[in-house]
Design a protein around this motif. Sequence first.
Motif, PDB file in Angstrom:
ATOM      1  N   ALA A 117     -52.410  82.837  53.148  1.00 10.82           N
ATOM      2  CA  ALA A 117     -51.859  82.435  51.850  1.00 10.82           C
ATOM      3  C   ALA A 117     -51.115  81.105  51.979  1.00 10.82           C
ATOM      4  O   ALA A 117     -51.262  80.217  51.138  1.00 10.82           O
ATOM      5  N   VAL A 118     -50.336  80.984  53.042  1.00  8.58           N
ATOM      6  CA  VAL A 118     -49.589  79.741  53.259  1.00  8.58           C
ATOM      7  C   VAL A 118     -50.567  78.594  53.516  1.00  8.58           C
ATOM      8  O   VAL A 118     -50.411  77.492  52.995  1.00  8.58           O
ATOM      9  N   ASP A 119     -51.603  78.884  54.288  1.00  7.58           N
ATOM     10  CA  ASP A 119     -52.608  77.874  54.584  1.00  7.58           C
ATOM     11  C   ASP A 119     -53.262  77.369  53.303  1.00  7.58           C
ATOM     12  O   ASP A 119     -53.630  76.204  53.199  1.00  7.58           O
ATOM     13  N   LEU A 120     -53.403  78.263  52.321  1.00 12.87           N
ATOM     14  CA  LEU A 120     -54.062  77.891  51.070  1.00 12.87           C
ATOM     15  C   LEU A 120     -53.082  77.308  50.055  1.00 12.87           C
ATOM     16  O   LEU A 120     -53.407  77.175  48.885  1.00 12.87           O
ATOM     17  N   GLY A 121     -51.869  76.999  50.501  1.00 10.88           N
ATOM     18  CA  GLY A 121     -50.969  76.247  49.636  1.00 10.88           C
ATOM     19  C   GLY A 121     -49.754  76.987  49.117  1.00 10.88           C
ATOM     20  O   GLY A 121     -48.986  76.436  48.345  1.00 10.88           O
ATOM     21  N   CYS A 122     -49.570  78.262  49.487  1.00  8.29           N
ATOM     22  CA  CYS A 122     -48.398  79.003  49.027  1.00  8.29           C
ATOM     23  C   CYS A 122     -47.177  78.644  49.866  1.00  8.29           C
ATOM     24  O   CYS A 122     -47.294  78.441  51.066  1.00  8.29           O
TER      25      CYS A 122
END
Lengths: 382, 298
Positions: B199-204
């Motif tokens: 999720a963080v990798d995808l911008g969160c």
Amino acid sequence: MAEPAQQKVFAPWEDPTEKPIIRFEGVTKRFGEFTAVDNLDLKIYRGEFFALLGPSGCGKTTLMRMLAGFESPTEGHIILDGQDVAPIPPNKRPVNMMFQSYALFPHLSVWENIAFGLKREGMEKDRIEARVSEMLRLTRLEQFARRKPHQISGGQRQRVALARSLAKAPKLLLLDEPLGALDKKLRQETQFELMDIQEKTGTTFVIVTHDQEEAMTVATRVAVMDHGKLVQVATPAGIYEAPNSVYVADFIGDVNIIEGAATPRSTPEGAQVEIAWAEGLAPIIATPTEPVSAGQKVHYAIRPEKILVSREPDMARANRVQGKVIDIAYLGNISTYRVRLANGQMISASMTNARRLSRRDFTWDDEVWLNWTDGAGIVLTR
Amino acid sequence: MNYRRFLLIAVPYAWLALFFLVPFLIVLKIALSDTAIAIPPYTPTLDLSGGWAGIKAFFQGLDFENFVFLTEDSLYWKSYLGSLKIAAISTVLTLLVGYPIAYAMAQAADEWRPTLMMLVILPFWTSFLIRVYSWIGIIANEGLLNQMLMGLGIIDTPLQIMNTPSAVYIGIIYTYLPFMILPIYSALEKLDGSLIEAAVDLGCTRAAAFWRVTLPLSRPGVIAGCFLVFIPALGEFVIPSLLGGSQTLMIGKVLWEEFFSNRDWPVASAVAVVLLLILVIPIVLFQKNQEKAEEAGK
Ligand SMILES: Nc1ncnc2c1ncn2[C@@H]1O[C@H](COP(=O)(O)OP(=O)(O)OP(=O)(O)O)[C@@H](O)[C@H]1O
Ligand SMILES: [Mg+2]
């Protein structure tokens, strides 16, 4: 396509003025006492398809996780696009990662998984629709868009993970064993899709794979890792034809390794080296790629397909030894002969099966000659 | 073969019939009876010696008077509403206290988890009554809390916590906290850390990743925990009567008083039957949630 004369060879690593998109400078990563990545220097250029190859546990995933921002180097710097990435959190990096474990969101459908990153970007609805549809088509998942990850097969899950990481069209895409769960045909198709995507988008790919054939097919360059260090970084052909060490030669493809003592000599054709490797047998004559000293212990690596198997010695080739066929492995397109020499050494030699099986020239227990030229093998000093 | 299957199914059903259905029918029967000064304190009682006529007379003696009575006296529906309100509020409060604890437990290093789990379960080793009593010692006007606050000079007059709804909330939260923590913890513990990374990798941001991934994935645990707190809290009797004083209207307390102070068994039984009917709704919803969670886990 049909103008190879115009095509410039893509080799930015040979151009000293070219700026790399990624630069590792003395990067070390330790987990407690254990060193997973060891003082590593590496440059990767824009538009490359860079493959990381190495045995399990050699630090490939760790290298990727440092690029994505989930681990920070214990020592050294990672420069992305001219900027030290250390202070940039993972969600702010223009990098997407496809996880080795896929890490699909189990509560979201395939469609929502792929759209996840786009929604966080604040993209408009219809553009998200279009982009997700494109990704679904690319990975052939259209029928599964509404399903949850636990309702699809392992290979389909892998494709969802791939589609999700591709969707945001990042500058740098990290793929950790992206195609392992796919069958051969789908894997090849996806490999070509990846290369196609890369050509279209100019995205830089770093891919981890256990499949050396895959690395050979897709990569502009291949890095072979061992115990957190890079052993060799070169083009696929370079790695295969000119490995810099026994480790790399042995890791990529099949190879015969012969140990011996070197004696350099000069001939009108240039420097040569004689390798004394077995009593009573003629020394191997080879062309060295690096200087060797007299009496130095060396390894001579020669690939099976570089050896000609024949009934009579082939006088045109510098090296000729006699042996007996012990085993024949029929692989369809080629046959590999396992031949035992007089001193007991086993040598593999492969020949293409131009003829039908029933008309094969050699069979078990035949006495044959193995012939190869002085340039066929490679002299390795480590 | 069929016989064995029948036996396998019959045993639990027989158990339920014997220890749940039969007592319920008895309570229902009492609820339909009238009060009497007798032993037992209600009429009619079934007298089989009277034969068919006796049975007929018995059924004619039953009526819904007590249920009608429950609607006439505002005490009852106010108590039901009071119970619903207190149960709902304390469920939310328990969730607010329990979720961070469960989250911290799930984040803790592996070697710490059994210890933390142990600490959550530890209170069950002593009597529930003693634990609730000891809260009186803490929150009473001359209790530990007030003494400490006054000693530190934070307040001049003791805080009135005892015999207020606050005391009931404290008691319920304290008592039922483990029931909230455990299901949430088990949901969070299963959560794969790489999902958050993805999720963080995808911008969160970390917070957004919590909101979009952690929270939805712990939802079955949250729902299970809420029911496990709400259902017993609704019928709770000990905590309001020990800590809540006379102000706190809860149906469990009314039930107790009808039975033991008024000795009005029929009305008390009617109260119990209605309480059960109210509880059936959340229990059915809870079952549905469990089934769904099981399916999703496959
Ligand atoms: N968080 C961690 N704590 C301790 N050791 C770790 C951690 N992550 C990785 N390692 C160790 O670092 C080494 C490299 O791990 P890494 O995951 O990079 O291997 P890999 O090359 O990706 O292997 P594989 O091909 O099996 O995926 C391994 O020996 C691993 O045990
Ligand atoms: Mg790995």
